[in-house]
Design a protein around this motif. Structure first.
Motif, PDB file in Angstrom:
ATOM      1  N   GLY A  79       0.883  -1.394   0.103  1.00 34.49           N
ATOM      2  CA  GLY A  79      -0.415   0.172   0.336  1.00 34.49           C
ATOM      3  C   GLY A  79       0.890   1.042  -0.350  1.00 34.49           C
ATOM      4  O   GLY A  79       0.257   2.503   0.267  1.00 34.49           O
ATOM      5  N   PHE A  82       0.317   5.230   2.328  1.00 36.88           N
ATOM      6  CA  PHE A  82      -0.856   4.627   2.613  1.00 36.88           C
ATOM      7  C   PHE A  82      -0.624   3.597   3.798  1.00 36.88           C
ATOM      8  O   PHE A  82      -0.743   3.977   5.423  1.00 36.88           O
ATOM      9  CB  PHE A  82      -2.354   4.363   2.025  1.00 36.88           C
ATOM     10  CG  PHE A  82      -3.216   3.401   2.962  1.00 36.88           C
ATOM     11  CD1 PHE A  82      -3.756   3.894   3.736  1.00 36.88           C
ATOM     12  CD2 PHE A  82      -3.110   1.718   2.688  1.00 36.88           C
ATOM     13  CE1 PHE A  82      -5.061   3.226   4.412  1.00 36.88           C
ATOM     14  CE2 PHE A  82      -4.551   0.714   3.961  1.00 36.88           C
ATOM     15  CZ  PHE A  82      -5.272   2.313   4.914  1.00 36.88           C
ATOM     16  N   ALA A  98      -4.646   7.918   2.215  1.00 36.46           N
ATOM     17  CA  ALA A  98      -4.671   7.752   0.840  1.00 36.46           C
ATOM     18  C   ALA A  98      -5.211   8.361  -0.685  1.00 36.46           C
ATOM     19  O   ALA A  98      -5.393   8.025  -1.501  1.00 36.46           O
ATOM     20  CB  ALA A  98      -5.542   6.463   1.413  1.00 36.46           C
ATOM     21  N   TYR A 317      -2.739   0.434  -6.147  1.00 36.89           N
ATOM     22  CA  TYR A 317      -3.327   1.118  -5.131  1.00 36.89           C
ATOM     23  C   TYR A 317      -4.747   1.261  -4.589  1.00 36.89           C
ATOM     24  O   TYR A 317      -5.577   1.263  -3.683  1.00 36.89           O
ATOM     25  CB  TYR A 317      -3.020   2.978  -5.511  1.00 36.89           C
ATOM     26  CG  TYR A 317      -2.600   3.576  -3.925  1.00 36.89           C
ATOM     27  CD1 TYR A 317      -1.787   3.550  -3.918  1.00 36.89           C
ATOM     28  CD2 TYR A 317      -3.779   4.344  -3.612  1.00 36.89           C
ATOM     29  CE1 TYR A 317      -1.348   4.071  -2.144  1.00 36.89           C
ATOM     30  CE2 TYR A 317      -3.275   4.864  -2.461  1.00 36.89           C
ATOM     31  CZ  TYR A 317      -1.837   5.328  -1.482  1.00 36.89           C
ATOM     32  OH  TYR A 317      -1.648   5.474  -0.187  1.00 36.89           O
ATOM     33  N   LEU A 321      -6.689  -0.533  -1.353  1.00 32.13           N
ATOM     34  CA  LEU A 321      -7.551   0.157  -1.014  1.00 32.13           C
ATOM     35  C   LEU A 321      -9.345  -0.754  -0.741  1.00 32.13           C
ATOM     36  O   LEU A 321      -8.857   0.020   0.656  1.00 32.13           O
ATOM     37  CB  LEU A 321      -7.268   1.707  -1.113  1.00 32.13           C
ATOM     38  CG  LEU A 321      -6.889   3.041  -1.339  1.00 32.13           C
ATOM     39  CD1 LEU A 321      -6.798   3.964  -2.074  1.00 32.13           C
ATOM     40  CD2 LEU A 321      -5.873   2.816   0.042  1.00 32.13           C
TER      41      LEU A 321
END
Length: 470
Positions: A79, A82, A98, A317, A321
Motif C-alpha cells: 500500500g 497509505f 490514501a 493502489y 484500498l
C-alpha cells in the motif's frame, strides 16, 4: 472474469529488483522529464541553475528513502504511503493520505496524457502531417494503456523495460555528444555556483524535479508481485532514486553546456511558447536529423511508458484500498487468468478518460495548462505524502524502540532530516505556485489546496471503523 471467493486471492508475480526498477523508473519517465519538466524548470524557474534544483530533489528523496526502506519490513502490505502512515500515525491519518495519493497519481497521469497528446501532434506537424486536436491522440494512447493494464503485470514490465533501456541509452549518447562538442561557453559548471542557481525561482526547479520522481515509492506498491520482497523492495528503492537523480542532474547540466548558461532560459521559454522544442532542437544540433528523429520517437515511447506505469500503480493502489475496506469491494477482485486487478484497471481507465475529456472540452492548453498545472498539483500531493510518511517513520520507531536495534541514523536522524528537507521543499513549491499554473493567485491557491482538502476529507469524513476484507 474476476474471482470473488472467500479466500480473497492476492496479486502475485516474480518481479526482481531489476523488473521493479524498470516499472518505477518508467513512471519517472526520464526522457519525458527532460523534454517537459526541464524546459518548465528552466523557463519558469532559475534558468541555468536548474541542475541544482534536480540535485537538491535527489538528495532530499535519498534521505527520505532511508527511513522508508528501514520501515519496509514492518509494513507487509502493498500500500506504499497509505500503509506506512497507517502503521505510524493511525488509521484515520492513513485514510487521509490514501485520498492524497489517489489525487497525486491521477493528476500526474492526466498531465502526461495532455503532454503525450501535444507531443504526438507536434511530431505530426513537424513531418507536415494533418492538424489533429491533441485529445484525439491522448484517447488513442489511453485505449492502448487500458488493454495492457488489464493484463498481467509482467507484460507491462517487459514493454516498459524495452522502452526504458532505449530512452536511457539515447540520452546517454546525447550527453556524451554534447560534452564532446560543447556549446558557446564550453564545458562550464556555472550552474552549480550560488550566483547562478540562486537567480530566478529555484523553487520552481525543485518542484518540477520532484515531479520527475513521482512514482518511485511504487516499489512498495508492487510488494505482492515481487520476489523476496524484504530484499527486493529496499534494493529497488535505492537503485531507483540514485539512477533517476543522477540521470536528471547530469542531463539537465548537459543541456546547459549545449545551449550556454546565458541562453538556456530564453530557449526554454521559447519551447513553452510553442516556438521551438528544446529537447529535439538541441538533439538535432548534436546528433543530426537522424538522432533527432530517434529521440522524437523515443520521447513518445517514454510518455507511453510513463502513463502505462502510472496506470498500473493507480490500479494497484485502488486494489489495496479496496482490500482495506476504503473503496468498493469490487475493486479488490483479481482476474482469473491474467491475475491482475482487472476491474480496478477498468475503473482507472474510465476516471482518466473522464478528466481528460473535461479538460479537452474546456480547451485547456495541453503542455502548460494540462501538464504544468497537473504536475504542480501532483507535486504538492507527493511532498505532502512523503512528509507525512517521514513523520510516521519517526513515530513508529519511537513507539517501537525495540525494533530500532541501535540504528539511530536510519530510524531517527535520516527521517528527521527528511522532514526538514520536505518542509523546505513544500514551502518553495507553494510560494512559487502561481508561476507553475500561469493563472491568477486564486486559481493557483485552489489547485495547491486540492491535496490538503483531500487529506481532510479522508481523515474527517471516512469512518475509522470501515469494514476490512480478509
Amino acid at each position: 472474469m474476476t474471482t470473488t471467493n472467500a479466500e480473497t486471492p492476492r496479486l502475485n508475480g516474480r518481479l526482481g529488483p531489476v523488473g521493479i526498477v524498470f516499472m518505477v523508473v518508467a513512471a519517472a519517465a526520464p526522457l519525458t522529464v527532460i523534454g517537459g519538466n526541464m524546459p518548465l524548470a528552466m523557463g519558469l524557474g532559475n534558468g541555468a541553475g536548474a541542475p541544482v534544483g534536480f540535485l537538491t530533489a535527489s538528495l532530499v528523496l535519498l534521505v527520505f528513502s532511508v527511513g522508508f526502506v528501514t520501515m519496509t519490513p514492518h509494513v507487509p502490505e502493498a500500500g506504499a504511503f497509505f500503509s506506512y502512515v497507517t502503521a505510524g500515525l493511525g488509521e484515520r491519518m492513513g485514510k487521509g493520505i490514501a485520498v492524497v495519493a489517489l489525487i497525486a497519481y491521477t493528476a500526474i497521469q492526466v498531465g502526461i496524457y495532455g503532454y503525450i497528446g501535444w507531443a504526438i501532434g507536434d511530431t505530426v506537424a513537424f513531418y507536415d502531417g494533418p492538424q489533429i486536436p491533441w485529445p484525439v491522440y491522448s484517447f488513442v494512447i489511453l485505449a492502448i494503456v487500458a488493454v495492457l493494464g488489464y493484463r498481467h503485470i509482467e507484460l507491462s514490465a517487459k514493454v516498459l523495460g524495452v522502452a526504458l533501456a532505449l530512452e536511457i541509452g539515447v540520452v546517454v549518447v546525447l550527453d556524451l555528444a554534447i560534452i564532446a562538442d560543447p556549446g558557446p561557453a564550453g564545458i562550464t559548471f556555472a550552474s552549480f555556483t550560488p550566483d547562478v542557481f540562486s537567480q530566478g525561482a529555484i523553487g520552481i526547479a525543485i518542484l518540477f524535479a520532484l515531479t520527475g520522481f513521482i512514482g518511485f515509492e511504487a516499489t512498495a506498491v508492487f510488494r505482492d508481485e515481487a520476489r523476496e520482497p524484504k530484499r527486493t523492495i529496499p534494493r529497488a528503492t535505492y537503485a531507483a532514486v540514485i539512477l533517476i537523480g543522477a540521470f536528471y542532474t547530469l542531463t539537465v547540466w548537459a543541456f546547459v553546456v549545449a545551449i550556454g548558461p546565458d541562453n538556456v532560459a530564453a530557449t526554454a521559454q521559447q519551447t513553452l511558447a510553442g516556438e521551438g522544442n528544446m529537447l529535439l532542437d538541441t538533439t538535432g544540433a548534436a546528433l543530426g536529423r537522424v538522432g533527432r528523429d530517434i529521440v522524437n520517437i523515443l520521447l513518445l515511447t517514454s510518455l507511453f511508458a510513463c502513463v502505462l506505469s502510472f496506470h498500473n500503480v493507480i490500479a494497484r493502489y485502488q486494489f489495496v484500498l479496496s482490500r482495506k475496506g476504503l473503496l468498493p469491494a469490487r475493486l479488490g477482485t483479481v482476474h482469473d487468468s491474467h491475475e491482475s486487478p482487472a476491474f480496478s484497471s477498468l475503473v482507472q481507465t474510465a476516471t482518466a478518460a473522464s478528466i481528460v475529456g473535461v479538460l479537452a472540452v474546456l480547451g485547456i492548453d495541453p503542455l502548460v495548462g494540462v501538464f504544468g498545472s497537473m504536475a504542480g498539483v501532483a507535486t504538492v500531493g507527493m511532498v505532502l505524502l512523503m512528509l507525512t510518511t517521514s513523520v510516521a517513520v519517526l513515530v513508529f520507531f519511537l513507539r517501537n524502540r525495540g525494533l530500532s536495534d541501535g540504528r539511530i541514523w536510519q530510524t531517527r536522524i535520516a527521517p528527521g532530516l527528511a522532514v526538514l528537507g520536505l518542509l523546505g521543499s513544500l514551502w518553495l513549491v507553494l510560494s512559487n505556485f502561481t508561476l507553475v499554473t500561469g493563472g491568477s493567485t486564486t486559481l493557483s491557491a485552489i489547485l495547491a489546496a486540492v491535496p490538503f482538502v483531500g487529506l481532510l476529507i479522508g481523515a474527517l469524513l471516512w469512518k475509522p471503523t470501515a469494514k476490512k476484507l480478509t
